[in-house]
Design an enzyme around this catalytic site. Sequence first.
Site, PDB file in Angstrom:
ATOM      1  N   TYR A  33       0.843  -1.187   0.000  1.00 24.88           N
ATOM      2  CA  TYR A  33       0.000   0.000   0.000  1.00 24.88           C
ATOM      3  C   TYR A  33       0.880   1.239   0.000  1.00 24.88           C
ATOM      4  CZ  TYR A  33      -3.520  -3.425   1.499  1.00 24.88           C
ATOM      5  OH  TYR A  33      -4.346  -4.534   1.589  1.00 24.88           O
TER       6      TYR A  33
ATOM      7  N   SER B 246     -13.080  -5.435   2.268  1.00 24.46           N
ATOM      8  CA  SER B 246     -14.104  -4.795   1.435  1.00 24.46           C
ATOM      9  C   SER B 246     -15.518  -5.260   1.782  1.00 24.46           C
ATOM     10  CB  SER B 246     -13.819  -5.046  -0.053  1.00 24.46           C
ATOM     11  OG  SER B 246     -12.621  -4.433  -0.449  1.00 24.46           O
TER      12      SER B 246
ATOM     13  N   ARG C 174     -16.092  -1.683  -1.247  1.00 28.08           N
ATOM     14  CA  ARG C 174     -15.248  -0.521  -1.543  1.00 28.08           C
ATOM     15  C   ARG C 174     -16.067   0.772  -1.535  1.00 28.08           C
ATOM     16  NH1 ARG C 174     -13.658  -4.908  -4.342  1.00 28.08           N
ATOM     17  NH2 ARG C 174     -11.485  -5.547  -4.059  1.00 28.08           N
ATOM     18  N   GLY C 175     -16.969   0.837  -0.569  1.00 28.30           N
ATOM     19  CA  GLY C 175     -17.788   2.034  -0.396  1.00 28.30           C
ATOM     20  C   GLY C 175     -19.105   2.009  -1.134  1.00 28.30           C
ATOM     21  N   PHE C 176     -19.241   1.130  -2.130  1.00 29.00           N
ATOM     22  CA  PHE C 176     -20.440   1.138  -2.961  1.00 29.00           C
ATOM     23  C   PHE C 176     -21.691   0.794  -2.167  1.00 29.00           C
ATOM     24  CE2 PHE C 176     -23.528  -0.481  -5.962  1.00 29.00           C
ATOM     25  CZ  PHE C 176     -23.429   0.426  -7.001  1.00 29.00           C
TER      26      PHE C 176
END
Length: 337
Positions: free
Chosen positions: A54, A203, A207-209
């Site tokens: 990362y 996730s 991923r936020g969706f």
Amino acid sequence: MGKQGFVTSQQGLGCMGMSSAYYSYPDASDEECIKVIHRALELGINHLDTSDAYGPHTNERLVGKAIAGQRDKYDIATKFGAAGNVGASAKGMRVRGDRQYVREAVQGSLERLGVDCIDLFYQHRVDRTVPVEETWSELKELVKEGKVKYLGISEASADEIRRAHAVHPITACQLEWSIWTRDVEEEIIPTLRELGIGIVAYSPLGRGFLTGQIKTPDFAENDRRSQWPRYQKEAFEKNLALVESVKELADKKGCTPGQLALAWVHAQGPDVFPIPGTKRLKYLEENAVAYFLELTTEDKRFLEDTFHEDKVVGGRQPEHSKQSSYLGGSKKTGQTA
């Protein structure tokens, strides 16, 4: 977590997004991210997840800075094996599992984190050019030397998990698991439960969706989501309709769609440890509440029906990521794993 004695918070904090991968929205400074890490501890979340990939390297340095002076209060999980930056794209990622690289990787992580021992050290991706037994023999030595306490594996096949576990017990397996990504339930999850391996779900919010906060597919070019099938325009609009359809249940329960999605992951069992990521205090606190949200059998059935695999459009990763996934494609849908 697992059967080797590792005790940590049931919900963790994924730190990747603080340094890489998601660039479509206003960034957060290191100081803001460190406040999130400190607030997580106040909320009872002491399990921090990072990786040398990362940034690369910058996220481990950030975590190291955040835990300085209170290292013993946190459980630090990091990973090796995905050489290069996996932030914007997996195309340039090189997977390595040779003994020399394992040695180099752990030493680098220890230095960047500013610690003398890593609580949970994962093989981030399995190097299919090196026998998994070779990689895990070296990891076993790291445990003996006190550089690492517990070992984990990520995105591995059931066979690879069994072979690695035979060399040294695996404490945790990290995989993508959420209400709209359930292919792991067919073979991987049963294998982990048979062997008594903890399940770390990354996730869990898609991923936020799944929070419903992302309204358009206009991601920045260097944002990983801009390349992934589920976030392309046509698929995005159809998938967003699924999220919108759960808002009524969320309103009824006095929570957000994202909290429902995260609560569903928690409801899969006490051996499941989701690690939702965020760099905002607001969302950290929202995610923490999800641990206490109780779902009825009817709630779970509604969510599973809504996000049934036949209704979710697009694979979870682009085609070029197949080589580093635990499956080439879902047996049921043929989608990229």
